[in-house]
Write a protein that holds these residues in place. Sequence first.
Motif, PDB file in Angstrom:
ATOM      1  N   GLY A 488       0.781  -1.227   0.000  1.00  0.00           N
ATOM      2  CA  GLY A 488       0.000   0.000   0.000  1.00  0.00           C
ATOM      3  C   GLY A 488       0.811   1.275   0.000  1.00  0.00           C
ATOM      4  O   GLY A 488       0.241   2.370  -0.089  1.00  0.00           O
ATOM      5  N   HIS A 489       2.129   1.181   0.097  1.00  0.00           N
ATOM      6  CA  HIS A 489       2.977   2.377   0.126  1.00  0.00           C
ATOM      7  C   HIS A 489       3.582   2.625  -1.250  1.00  0.00           C
ATOM      8  O   HIS A 489       4.133   1.699  -1.867  1.00  0.00           O
ATOM      9  N   MET A 490       3.467   3.867  -1.750  1.00  0.00           N
ATOM     10  CA  MET A 490       4.107   4.254  -2.999  1.00  0.00           C
ATOM     11  C   MET A 490       5.517   4.736  -2.694  1.00  0.00           C
ATOM     12  O   MET A 490       5.707   5.747  -2.009  1.00  0.00           O
ATOM     13  N   PRO A 491       6.535   4.009  -3.122  1.00  0.00           N
ATOM     14  CA  PRO A 491       7.908   4.398  -2.757  1.00  0.00           C
ATOM     15  C   PRO A 491       8.294   5.740  -3.341  1.00  0.00           C
ATOM     16  O   PRO A 491       7.951   6.068  -4.486  1.00  0.00           O
ATOM     17  N   GLN A 492       9.001   6.514  -2.536  1.00  0.00           N
ATOM     18  CA  GLN A 492       9.574   7.775  -2.976  1.00  0.00           C
ATOM     19  C   GLN A 492      11.090   7.633  -3.016  1.00  0.00           C
ATOM     20  O   GLN A 492      11.672   6.878  -2.237  1.00  0.00           O
ATOM     21  N   VAL A 493      11.707   8.391  -3.914  1.00  0.00           N
ATOM     22  CA  VAL A 493      13.150   8.296  -4.107  1.00  0.00           C
ATOM     23  C   VAL A 493      13.757   9.686  -3.970  1.00  0.00           C
ATOM     24  O   VAL A 493      13.220  10.666  -4.500  1.00  0.00           O
ATOM     25  N   ARG A 494      14.882   9.762  -3.268  1.00  0.00           N
ATOM     26  CA  ARG A 494      15.635  11.008  -3.149  1.00  0.00           C
ATOM     27  C   ARG A 494      17.095  10.711  -3.480  1.00  0.00           C
ATOM     28  O   ARG A 494      17.723   9.865  -2.840  1.00  0.00           O
ATOM     29  N   MET A 495      17.612  11.412  -4.476  1.00  0.00           N
ATOM     30  CA  MET A 495      19.010  11.280  -4.843  1.00  0.00           C
ATOM     31  C   MET A 495      19.842  12.292  -4.058  1.00  0.00           C
ATOM     32  O   MET A 495      19.342  13.328  -3.612  1.00  0.00           O
ATOM     33  N   GLY A 496      21.148  12.007  -3.923  1.00  0.00           N
ATOM     34  CA  GLY A 496      21.984  12.916  -3.161  1.00  0.00           C
ATOM     35  C   GLY A 496      23.420  12.888  -3.591  1.00  0.00           C
ATOM     36  O   GLY A 496      23.786  12.309  -4.614  1.00  0.00           O
ATOM     37  N   SER A 497      24.247  13.541  -2.793  1.00  0.00           N
ATOM     38  CA  SER A 497      25.663  13.692  -3.092  1.00  0.00           C
ATOM     39  C   SER A 497      26.500  12.826  -2.169  1.00  0.00           C
ATOM     40  O   SER A 497      26.323  12.857  -0.949  1.00  0.00           O
TER      41      SER A 497
END
Length: 626
Positions: A488-497
């Motif tokens: 039931g969770h829509m994955p979120q993505v965060r890119m970084g350094s």
Amino acid sequence: MTQLPRALRPWADELELFPDDVAAGLGSMLPRLAALVGPLAEALEDRQGDPDGFDGLSRRGAYERLLISEWALAEEYPDEFLRRAATGEQSFLRRARRIPKAARRSVVLLDTGPGQLGAPRVGQLAALVLLARRARDAGVVFAWGLLQDRDCKLHTGLSAETLGHWKTCRLGRSADDADLSAWEAELGEVDELEDRWIVGSSGLSESTCGFASAWVGIADSLEPGERGLQVTVERADGHRAHAQIELPEPLVCLKIVRDPLSDEPLEPRRTPSSGEAGASLLFSPRGDRLFVPLADGRIAALHVPNSPNARPGKPKFFEAPPREDLVAVGWHKSLQGVTRSGHKLIVRGIRGGIHSPDIELGCTPGDFAAGRGALHDRLLPCWSARSSEQDARMIFCTPGGRLRVARADASLRRDQIARQFAEYADAGEVILDYNLSGEYLGVVRGRPPGPSQMAWQVNVEWWRLDYDFDRDVEPTCEGSHAVNVAPGHMPQVRMGSPRGPDVPVIAVSKRERTWVLVHGERALTLHAPTGAEVVGAFGREGWIDERNDRQEIEPTLLILEHGRRRLSRVGRSFNNELRRSGMPIVTCAVSPARPHIAWTNEDGEVVVYSTDHDAELLRVALEEVV
């Protein structure tokens, strides 16, 4: 100007300078400020000067100056006399002092550094209005200047002309010793006849001790859900008062920050955003360019300086031709991009520069299928790689979540350019996000829930891009990590350094507030604080792995909290504040190659902050870019 309420009439002359809405907004703050500051006559009451009789009554003083009526009360009603003495209700003759009027003045220095940008400027202008009237009521000369102005120019009184200097002065640096030395040489040490104030950040009272007689510290309130300012008044004698003052309406605050003297109606400016944190800002792979969408459909490429002292270059602009939609944008020697026209993808500037030919690629409905991932309405990146003098390649992803590699052979004629693209997603999978860090391409692919599975299946991969590879060899996957997402969770993505040319730091949400940070072979589970929004991933300062005798980099979450005004870095056992914004942040992005963070605020400003320098590298208003 309309009639002011009775409570604001003492400041009517000063408020006449402003439009009605600004005058009402500033006026709402003045009574609380006046209670903190107090009148100038009382501030000068106890200062040295030749005695000159009596000039009124006071609630304090020596008992030889107690009124005769008070002594009569002591004879007839001794208990009442003691009660009045204990509660400070007794009346004393106030001793007058012979002080030369010409020698008395009130000087105010305003801090125009980054700590006073945004909402604190509203409180700063209200304090300036209050102190001007305070000096006028005491019959002394009022002068004010800007603390960071090393020319030490003082403005006498308040007028539309003098306020123009305050309106246009917003600096990206705090006051330093050189600023204070310049003003001390101009004004000298504060004496008993001068009322000298510094209005700015709270910490200035310590660095300017002995130079000023009083300070007004103004800072944003950090209480969640509250719109206000924390105001602290300190005096050289140790007196300290503190209060929280409510801000005017948001549109009035924006008008005060931008132009408090303008009569034109104001509408809020917001950076175009899809609602996704970081969706409207994008760094180039090397981190030296920041791409910002403009309201007219163009993309501005802002140059990011290497240090706070360097001057940024002029912005460049990319605009899709008529009847074409922008798919991705990048930088290689110059602006480059990918556009869509019907069933064709057009790659522009694959080798960089204006002489690069356009390449047309075929596309399928799956390249732009809605709902297949998180890339729709996003500003997507593309990169060019040169494997030889004759060959160039561009990597990009379509909004439908399909990764492409386009090739161009410079040895062929313009109308015979080789057209080829490769697809790195299996049937039914989409690319949730991707980014480039050094020689590594970070890709997050996912398979949506279906009849045979209840949750998203997410895989984090990193591909090495060997720029010397043979032109028939594609990039290869060097590692991957599976993330178990809750049903039931829509994955979120965060890119970084990763703070260097290394495998990207990638954060994927597995459930609400729970994130998995992947950096190479290492994965770390972190929990975001309640009410915080995760806007990126970042590498912290290295720590020593004594067993393997090497330095490791601990990945962290970059969060936005406290009314979208504070950026913090969250690790396993720490929550460090990085930067506060005077205005709420609209959107945010992290550089994939350098320790830089970019954001836009509700005032329409673009800011780039370096964690290495702990300073802003760039601050520019979008209207100036246009």
